[in-house]
Write an enzyme that holds these catalytic residues in place. Structure first.
Site, PDB file in Angstrom:
ATOM      1  N   LYS A   1      31.834  41.430  55.719  1.00  0.00           N
ATOM      2  CA  LYS A   1      31.094  41.943  54.673  1.00  0.00           C
ATOM      3  C   LYS A   1      29.782  41.939  54.491  1.00  0.00           C
ATOM      4  O   LYS A   1      29.137  40.850  54.600  1.00  0.00           O
ATOM      5  CB  LYS A   1      31.664  41.318  53.151  1.00  0.00           C
ATOM      6  CG  LYS A   1      31.321  42.045  52.164  1.00  0.00           C
ATOM      7  CD  LYS A   1      32.026  41.061  50.692  1.00  0.00           C
ATOM      8  CE  LYS A   1      31.279  41.305  49.519  1.00  0.00           C
ATOM      9  NZ  LYS A   1      31.823  40.481  48.556  1.00  0.00           N
TER      10      LYS A   1
ATOM     11  N   GLY B   1      29.689  49.208  45.280  1.00  0.00           N
ATOM     12  CA  GLY B   1      28.265  48.890  44.613  1.00  0.00           C
ATOM     13  C   GLY B   1      27.704  47.548  45.420  1.00  0.00           C
ATOM     14  O   GLY B   1      26.474  47.562  45.340  1.00  0.00           O
TER      15      GLY B   1
ATOM     16  N   ASP C   1      36.518  37.093  38.639  1.00  0.00           N
ATOM     17  CA  ASP C   1      36.419  38.622  38.734  1.00  0.00           C
ATOM     18  C   ASP C   1      37.767  39.082  39.159  1.00  0.00           C
ATOM     19  O   ASP C   1      37.954  39.822  40.054  1.00  0.00           O
ATOM     20  CB  ASP C   1      35.486  39.069  39.550  1.00  0.00           C
ATOM     21  CG  ASP C   1      35.303  40.888  39.498  1.00  0.00           C
ATOM     22  OD1 ASP C   1      35.522  41.175  38.268  1.00  0.00           O
ATOM     23  OD2 ASP C   1      34.658  41.303  40.116  1.00  0.00           O
TER      24      ASP C   1
END
Length: 563
Positions: free
Chosen positions: A40, A21, A138
């Site tokens: 990335k 996502g 995270d």
């Protein structure tokens, strides 16, 4: 990736490695250094306005800046970052292997000993980040990578935030992944190192149990986290109590990084350590729901190389005549080094830390974030302001309860605490426990210190105890007078106070059974020394280190909980 600019011509895309996502990861070749790398590409959601796009780009660049500061085997290395066509591109080391999620899905849960070994490595990586003021925010199985070469690597610091940095997004939105977000962050707090450790506990739980610690759909997981409902582990063995301690509802009830490292090492070695009892609930804890159960143990816990480094608080002190006054036990423990000479060193000031607004970002849909923010706002009133100083005298004899003293000293009848200068000591025959606030030569009482002078004092002590040496020390109350001892070089203690270190003392014949461990930590404008000493044949040196560290941890938790 189009050609034509310096960044884009240096890195040649080969093939896509994966997507999600938040973006796409490519295998690429660094033409300048002739090596393969991972690139990335951050995907910006459709429908964003210019301000939101700029915010997302700034956050991705901040990710790279934060992670690039770290150089640790358990943290993915960031090589480069650039903004091209309005999107960020982050160049990282190429990792070959699988995520923890993929490993568990393909092979099933890992053995507790193996998971504890991997957890210790991840904890070291997090501790390195926390030392630099960086939270990951995270930690989850999908961000834990097991490489083909045997490394375990924490990836995706995409929502990390440097402590003290300005907020890049609006408050009221949630950062992280449901089921892996610490409850205090759901409760509106920005969190801290203990929040990452909660997420690490949830991650290790998944790795050893094969299922999440908190199950259900997104809203069910959020509600269960807020209520402190953790699925009891069934396959974790000796690792189970450690995981439940990490998942304690209140941050002060979780093991610090040093104690946790020791616990994980013990499980990895096939032992079954029991985490310490949690400290007493803080005054506002009931507003946060029940705490997860934790194990008990007569000795507490403590790492084997992270203890503190204070000097002995009693007698001549291992360092000579020091500036800390004569006190009830002799000339003071800190010698004639840079602090004893009347100076505090040339350290830069460190201001007290206050509460900062909550940061929010991906991992949950924006609409869900707003719903959760509304739920949090309705259910939980704002917390009380964090303490910024200790400018009034503290009764150190009340920092440890009788039961905590009993556990730390491993005795059935704990002694009462006795004032020891501005601190307190607990004496039982030939063993002693002490918590003492320290001050520099220019400040008559510890309550007159500032965060700046406390940091300068701590820095001077850290420098003074940097090398091993031979010292003389005494603690008359436990029967030790004018003993020559070998003092170890100080070692850093992550996860305790604002900063902490430890050292040990051992004595040659005829006092070969005299052993001492000292932990020194700074909390705001207080510098505190915790010491445990014994000249009995038991406990072992490891026990003594563990007890001093446990006393420091309990004392810190009690200080944080003071009104």
């Amino acid at each position: 990736m189009p050609d034509g600019e310096g960044f884009t011509t240096r890195y040649r895309l080969l093939r896509e490695l994966g997507s999600g996502g938040m973006g796409t990861v490519w295998l690429a070749r660094d033409e300048m250094l002739d090596r393969e790398v991972a690139v990335k590409e951050l995907t910006l959601p459709a429908g964003m306005n210019e301000a939101q796009r700029a915010d997302m780009v700034a956050r991705a660049v901040r990710e790279a800046q934060a992670t690039a500061q770290l150089r640790h085997p358990a943290v993915v290395a960031v090589h480069d970052v650039a903004v091209h066509d309005g999107r960020p591109w982050i160049v990282m080391e190429l990792l070959r292997g699988r995520t923890l999620t993929e490993v568990v899905e393909e092979q099933g849960p890992l053995p507790p000993e193996r998971l504890a070994e991997l957890g210790a490595q991840l904890l070291d990586g997090l501790a390195a980040a926390h030392t630099r003021g960086i939270q990951h925010r995270d930690v989850k199985p999908g961000n834990v990578f097991l490489t083909d070469s045997g490394r375990i690597v924490l990836t995706d610091f995409g929502i990390a935030r440097l402590a003290g940095d300005a907020t890049l997004t609006q408050t009221g939105m949630l950062i992280g992944s449901p089921g892996f977000i610490a409850p205090e962050r759901l409760d509106g707090d920005q969190g801290g190192p203990a929040s990452d450790l909660w997420s690490l506990g949830a991650t290790l739980y998944f790795g050893v149990e094969g299922v999440p610690a908190i199950e259900g759909d997104t809203m069910a997981r959020l509600a269960a986290t807020l209520a402190g409902r953790i699925r009891p582990p069934r396959r974790s063995g000796a690792l189970g109590p450690v995981l439940m301690a990490m998942l304690a509802h209140h941050p002060a009830q979780r093991p610090d990084a040093g104690s946790l490292r020791w616990l994980l090492d013990q499980v990895a070695a096939g032992n079954a350590p029991l985490p310490p009892l949690p400290p007493p609930p803080l005054p506002d804890q009931q507003a946060h729901g029940p705490a997860a159960p934790v194990g008990t143990g007569p000795h507490g816990t403590g790492p084997h190389g992270t203890g503190p480094y204070g000097t002995g608080p009693h007698g001549m002190g291992p360092h000579g005549t020091g500036p800390y006054g004569t006190g009830p036990h002799g000339m003071g423990p800190h010698g004639t080094g840079p602090v004893g000479a009347g100076g505090t060193g040339g350290s830069s000031p460190v201001p007290a830390k206050g509460r900062r607004p909550l940061l929010l970002w991906g991992g949950v849909a924006v609409a869900l974030c707003l719903v959760v923010a509304a739920v949090v706002t309705l259910r939980f009133p704002p917390g009380k302001p964090e303490r910024t100083s200790y400018d009034q005298p503290v009764d150190f004899c009340k920092l440890l309860t009788a039961d905590q003293v009993r556990q730390i000293m491993n005795i059935s009848q704990p002694p009462a605490g006795k004032p020891d200068g501005d601190g307190c000591s607990w004496i039982d025959g030939n063993s002693g426990l002490a918590l003492l606030p320290l001050t520099d030569s220019d400040t008559p009482q510890p309550w007159a210190m500032t965060p700046e002078t406390a940091h300068a004092l701590f820095t001077s002590l850290d420098r003074e105890y940097g090398e091993a040496t031979e010292v003389n020390w005494s603690w008359k109350e436990i029967g030790v007078e004018q003993v020559t001892a070998q003092r170890t070089a100080r070692r850093q203690v992550p996860g305790l106070g604002e900063e902490a270190f430890a050292y040990d003392l051992t004595s040659p014949p005829p006092h070969e059974a005299t052993h001492t461990s000292v932990v020194t930590f700074r909390l705001l404008d207080l510098v505190v020394e915790a010491q445990y000493s014994s000249h009995a044949s038991r406990p072992t040196d490891d026990d003594i280190r563990n007890r001093a560290l446990e006393a420091a941890r309990r004392g810190e938790a009690a200080l944080r909980g003071l009104e």
